[in-house]
Design a protein around this motif. Sequence first.
Motif, PDB file in Angstrom:
ATOM      1  N   GLY A 185       0.990  -1.134   0.086  1.00 13.73           N
ATOM      2  CA  GLY A 185      -0.094  -0.050  -0.134  1.00 13.73           C
ATOM      3  C   GLY A 185       0.856   1.217  -0.018  1.00 13.73           C
ATOM      4  N   THR A 186       0.275   2.346   0.305  1.00 16.90           N
ATOM      5  CA  THR A 186       1.083   3.502   0.556  1.00 16.90           C
ATOM      6  C   THR A 186       1.160   3.924   2.009  1.00 16.90           C
ATOM      7  OG1 THR A 186      -1.347   4.836   0.474  1.00 16.90           O
ATOM      8  CG2 THR A 186       0.107   4.119  -1.733  1.00 16.90           C
ATOM      9  N   PRO A 187       2.054   5.032   2.282  1.00 18.93           N
ATOM     10  CA  PRO A 187       3.006   5.832   1.319  1.00 18.93           C
ATOM     11  C   PRO A 187       4.087   5.003   1.033  1.00 18.93           C
ATOM     12  CG  PRO A 187       3.425   6.389   3.502  1.00 18.93           C
ATOM     13  CD  PRO A 187       1.958   5.446   3.554  1.00 18.93           C
ATOM     14  N   VAL A 188       4.618   5.092  -0.028  1.00 16.89           N
ATOM     15  CA  VAL A 188       5.996   4.405  -0.557  1.00 16.89           C
ATOM     16  C   VAL A 188       6.868   5.632  -1.124  1.00 16.89           C
ATOM     17  CG1 VAL A 188       6.999   3.361  -2.431  1.00 16.89           C
ATOM     18  CG2 VAL A 188       4.439   2.739  -1.970  1.00 16.89           C
ATOM     19  N   PRO A 189       8.113   5.399  -0.531  1.00 17.05           N
ATOM     20  CA  PRO A 189       9.096   6.445  -0.464  1.00 17.05           C
ATOM     21  C   PRO A 189       9.542   6.641  -2.190  1.00 17.05           C
ATOM     22  CG  PRO A 189       9.924   4.792   1.020  1.00 17.05           C
ATOM     23  CD  PRO A 189       8.498   4.282   0.285  1.00 17.05           C
ATOM     24  N   SER A 190       9.652   8.001  -2.559  1.00 18.97           N
ATOM     25  CA  SER A 190      10.034   8.235  -3.839  1.00 18.97           C
ATOM     26  C   SER A 190      11.433   7.559  -4.252  1.00 18.97           C
ATOM     27  CB  SER A 190      10.242   9.740  -4.010  1.00 18.97           C
ATOM     28  OG  SER A 190      11.381  10.195  -3.048  1.00 18.97           O
ATOM     29  N   GLY A 191      11.224   7.026  -5.493  1.00 19.63           N
ATOM     30  CA  GLY A 191      12.510   6.305  -5.809  1.00 19.63           C
ATOM     31  C   GLY A 191      12.269   4.863  -5.983  1.00 19.63           C
ATOM     32  N   THR A 192      11.123   4.247  -5.288  1.00 17.94           N
ATOM     33  CA  THR A 192      11.029   2.947  -5.077  1.00 17.94           C
ATOM     34  C   THR A 192      10.421   2.401  -6.288  1.00 17.94           C
ATOM     35  OG1 THR A 192      10.542   3.250  -2.716  1.00 17.94           O
ATOM     36  CG2 THR A 192       9.342   1.055  -3.713  1.00 17.94           C
ATOM     37  N   THR A 193      11.095   1.134  -6.770  1.00 17.53           N
ATOM     38  CA  THR A 193      10.695   0.680  -8.239  1.00 17.53           C
ATOM     39  C   THR A 193       9.520   0.003  -8.086  1.00 17.53           C
ATOM     40  OG1 THR A 193      11.980  -1.452  -7.597  1.00 17.53           O
ATOM     41  CG2 THR A 193      12.989   0.321  -8.856  1.00 17.53           C
ATOM     42  N   PRO A 194       8.628  -0.064  -9.067  1.00 20.32           N
ATOM     43  CA  PRO A 194       7.013  -0.389  -9.208  1.00 20.32           C
ATOM     44  C   PRO A 194       7.195  -1.960  -8.706  1.00 20.32           C
ATOM     45  CG  PRO A 194       7.338   0.802 -10.947  1.00 20.32           C
ATOM     46  CD  PRO A 194       8.897   0.507 -10.121  1.00 20.32           C
ATOM     47  N   ASP A 195       8.164  -2.773  -9.004  1.00 20.57           N
ATOM     48  CA  ASP A 195       7.915  -4.168  -8.816  1.00 20.57           C
ATOM     49  C   ASP A 195       8.349  -4.458  -7.221  1.00 20.57           C
ATOM     50  OD1 ASP A 195      10.931  -3.272  -8.820  1.00 20.57           O
ATOM     51  OD2 ASP A 195      11.625  -5.234  -8.979  1.00 20.57           O
ATOM     52  N   ARG A 196       8.612  -3.641  -6.535  1.00 21.45           N
ATOM     53  CA  ARG A 196       8.651  -3.800  -5.023  1.00 21.45           C
ATOM     54  C   ARG A 196       7.419  -3.138  -4.238  1.00 21.45           C
ATOM     55  NH1 ARG A 196      13.250  -1.143  -2.361  1.00 21.45           N
ATOM     56  NH2 ARG A 196      12.663  -2.281  -0.825  1.00 21.45           N
ATOM     57  N   VAL A 197       6.191  -2.655  -4.999  1.00 28.06           N
ATOM     58  CA  VAL A 197       5.042  -2.348  -4.428  1.00 28.06           C
ATOM     59  C   VAL A 197       3.810  -2.959  -4.957  1.00 28.06           C
ATOM     60  CG1 VAL A 197       3.562  -0.134  -4.180  1.00 28.06           C
ATOM     61  CG2 VAL A 197       6.228   0.055  -4.816  1.00 28.06           C
ATOM     62  N   VAL A 198       3.101  -3.552  -3.875  1.00 25.21           N
ATOM     63  CA  VAL A 198       1.965  -4.392  -3.958  1.00 25.21           C
ATOM     64  C   VAL A 198       0.668  -3.658  -3.355  1.00 25.21           C
ATOM     65  CG1 VAL A 198       2.939  -6.546  -4.252  1.00 25.21           C
ATOM     66  CG2 VAL A 198       2.524  -5.998  -1.813  1.00 25.21           C
ATOM     67  N   ALA A 199      -0.259  -3.906  -3.802  1.00 25.40           N
ATOM     68  CA  ALA A 199      -1.764  -3.483  -3.303  1.00 25.40           C
ATOM     69  C   ALA A 199      -1.541  -1.848  -3.194  1.00 25.40           C
ATOM     70  CB  ALA A 199      -2.109  -4.371  -2.059  1.00 25.40           C
ATOM     71  N   ARG A 200      -1.175  -1.103  -3.978  1.00 23.34           N
ATOM     72  CA  ARG A 200      -0.999   0.266  -3.877  1.00 23.34           C
ATOM     73  C   ARG A 200      -2.206   1.025  -3.742  1.00 23.34           C
ATOM     74  NH1 ARG A 200       3.932   3.430  -6.691  1.00 23.34           N
ATOM     75  NH2 ARG A 200       3.709   5.081  -5.073  1.00 23.34           N
ATOM     76  N   ASN A 201      -3.451   0.695  -4.450  1.00 21.12           N
ATOM     77  CA  ASN A 201      -4.289   1.470  -4.767  1.00 21.12           C
ATOM     78  C   ASN A 201      -5.717   1.021  -4.000  1.00 21.12           C
ATOM     79  OD1 ASN A 201      -3.007   3.311  -6.581  1.00 21.12           O
ATOM     80  ND2 ASN A 201      -3.412   1.601  -8.088  1.00 21.12           N
ATOM     81  N   VAL A 202      -5.500  -0.077  -3.328  1.00 19.18           N
ATOM     82  CA  VAL A 202      -6.800  -0.691  -2.520  1.00 19.18           C
ATOM     83  C   VAL A 202      -7.226   0.037  -1.540  1.00 19.18           C
ATOM     84  CG1 VAL A 202      -7.805  -2.600  -1.224  1.00 19.18           C
ATOM     85  CG2 VAL A 202      -6.156  -3.021  -2.964  1.00 19.18           C
ATOM     86  N   LEU A 203      -6.733   0.459  -0.745  1.00 18.90           N
ATOM     87  CA  LEU A 203      -7.133   1.527   0.524  1.00 18.90           C
ATOM     88  C   LEU A 203      -7.524   2.792  -0.109  1.00 18.90           C
ATOM     89  CD1 LEU A 203      -4.592  -0.026   3.222  1.00 18.90           C
ATOM     90  CD2 LEU A 203      -6.939  -0.392   3.014  1.00 18.90           C
ATOM     91  N   ALA A 204      -6.605   3.355  -0.984  1.00 11.39           N
ATOM     92  CA  ALA A 204      -6.847   4.660  -1.530  1.00 11.39           C
ATOM     93  C   ALA A 204      -8.049   4.786  -2.389  1.00 11.39           C
ATOM     94  CB  ALA A 204      -5.800   5.066  -2.517  1.00 11.39           C
ATOM     95  N   THR A 205      -8.678   3.638  -2.885  1.00  9.74           N
ATOM     96  CA  THR A 205      -9.706   3.477  -3.481  1.00  9.74           C
ATOM     97  C   THR A 205     -10.972   3.610  -2.703  1.00  9.74           C
ATOM     98  OG1 THR A 205      -8.808   2.587  -5.529  1.00  9.74           O
ATOM     99  CG2 THR A 205     -11.234   2.189  -5.221  1.00  9.74           C
ATOM    100  N   LEU A 206     -10.836   2.779  -1.784  1.00 13.56           N
ATOM    101  CA  LEU A 206     -11.932   2.825  -0.562  1.00 13.56           C
ATOM    102  C   LEU A 206     -12.179   4.174  -0.020  1.00 13.56           C
ATOM    103  CD1 LEU A 206     -11.261  -0.867   1.108  1.00 13.56           C
ATOM    104  CD2 LEU A 206     -13.440  -0.043  -0.123  1.00 13.56           C
ATOM    105  N   GLY A 207     -11.010   4.730   0.256  1.00  6.75           N
ATOM    106  CA  GLY A 207     -10.909   5.923   0.912  1.00  6.75           C
ATOM    107  C   GLY A 207     -11.590   7.023   0.187  1.00  6.75           C
ATOM    108  N   SER A 208     -11.303   7.259  -1.056  1.00  2.00           N
ATOM    109  CA  SER A 208     -12.088   8.009  -2.074  1.00  2.00           C
ATOM    110  C   SER A 208     -13.444   8.014  -2.207  1.00  2.00           C
ATOM    111  CB  SER A 208     -10.978   7.971  -3.628  1.00  2.00           C
ATOM    112  OG  SER A 208     -11.534   6.796  -4.011  1.00  2.00           O
ATOM    113  N   ALA A 209     -13.848   6.824  -1.802  1.00  2.00           N
ATOM    114  CA  ALA A 209     -15.223   6.442  -2.005  1.00  2.00           C
ATOM    115  C   ALA A 209     -16.032   6.846  -0.480  1.00  2.00           C
ATOM    116  CB  ALA A 209     -15.659   4.983  -2.253  1.00  2.00           C
ATOM    117  N   GLY A 210     -15.217   7.258   0.494  1.00  2.00           N
ATOM    118  CA  GLY A 210     -15.576   7.733   1.767  1.00  2.00           C
ATOM    119  C   GLY A 210     -15.659   6.532   2.636  1.00  2.00           C
ATOM    120  N   ARG A 211     -15.259   5.185   2.395  1.00  2.00           N
ATOM    121  CA  ARG A 211     -15.651   4.116   3.019  1.00  2.00           C
ATOM    122  C   ARG A 211     -13.978   3.412   3.196  1.00  2.00           C
ATOM    123  NH1 ARG A 211     -19.880   3.597   5.542  1.00  2.00           N
ATOM    124  NH2 ARG A 211     -20.006   1.747   5.445  1.00  2.00           N
TER     125      ARG A 211
END
Length: 173
Positions: free
Chosen positions: A29-55
Motif C-alpha cells: 500500500g501507501t505511502p511509498v518512498p520516492s524512487g521505489t521501483t514498481p516491482d517492490r510495491v503491492v496493493a498500492r491502490n486498494v485502500l486509496a480507492t476505498l478512502g476516495s469512496a468515503g469508506r
Amino acid sequence: MDWHLVARVGNATPPTTRKGSERVEFFVGTPVPSGTTPDRVVARNVLATLGSAGRAPNQLAVDLFRFAVAAFVADQRVPRGGDHDGWTRSLVLSVPVPDMGPWAEASSLLSEFLSFLTGDAWKVAPYESETAQANASKSLFDSDVPSGVCLLSGGLDSFLGATSALATGERWS
C-alpha cells in the motif's frame, strides 16, 4: 534456507534479518518512498480507492489486509525446494502495525493459520511503525459489525458451514 519477508509502509525502519536468512523487502500500500521501483510495491491502490469512496476500513482491518497481502507475496516469491524435505519453507513475515497491542497474541494464531494453509513453517512477526497508521474516514466496520465471516467455495463443506452460521441468527458477512 530461512526466508525473511519484510513488508514496509513509508519510511519506517524495518527489522533486521537474522544472519543466514534470505531477505525479500516490499511495500504494501501507501505511502511509498520516492524512487521505489514498481516491482517492490503491492496493493498500492486498494485502500486509496476505498478512502476516495468515503469508506475506509478501520485500523485493525487495514493491518489484517497488510498481513494477508504480505503472506500472499511471500507464498508467490519464495520457491519451494532446497529445504530438508524439498517442500516445506521456513518463512518469517514482518509486517508494520501502528499498535502492537492487538497483534501480540494474534501473531501466533496467524502463524499457525498460515502453517496449516500452506504446509510451511511460518513465523508472523509484526513490528511497530507510525507510518502504518491508516487514514481512515468513515469505517466499513464501525456500525453493524458482523459476528464473523463465512467463506463459500461452492463445495458441500462450505454450504454446511454457511447453513450452520445462518442458523445462529447472528449477522455474518
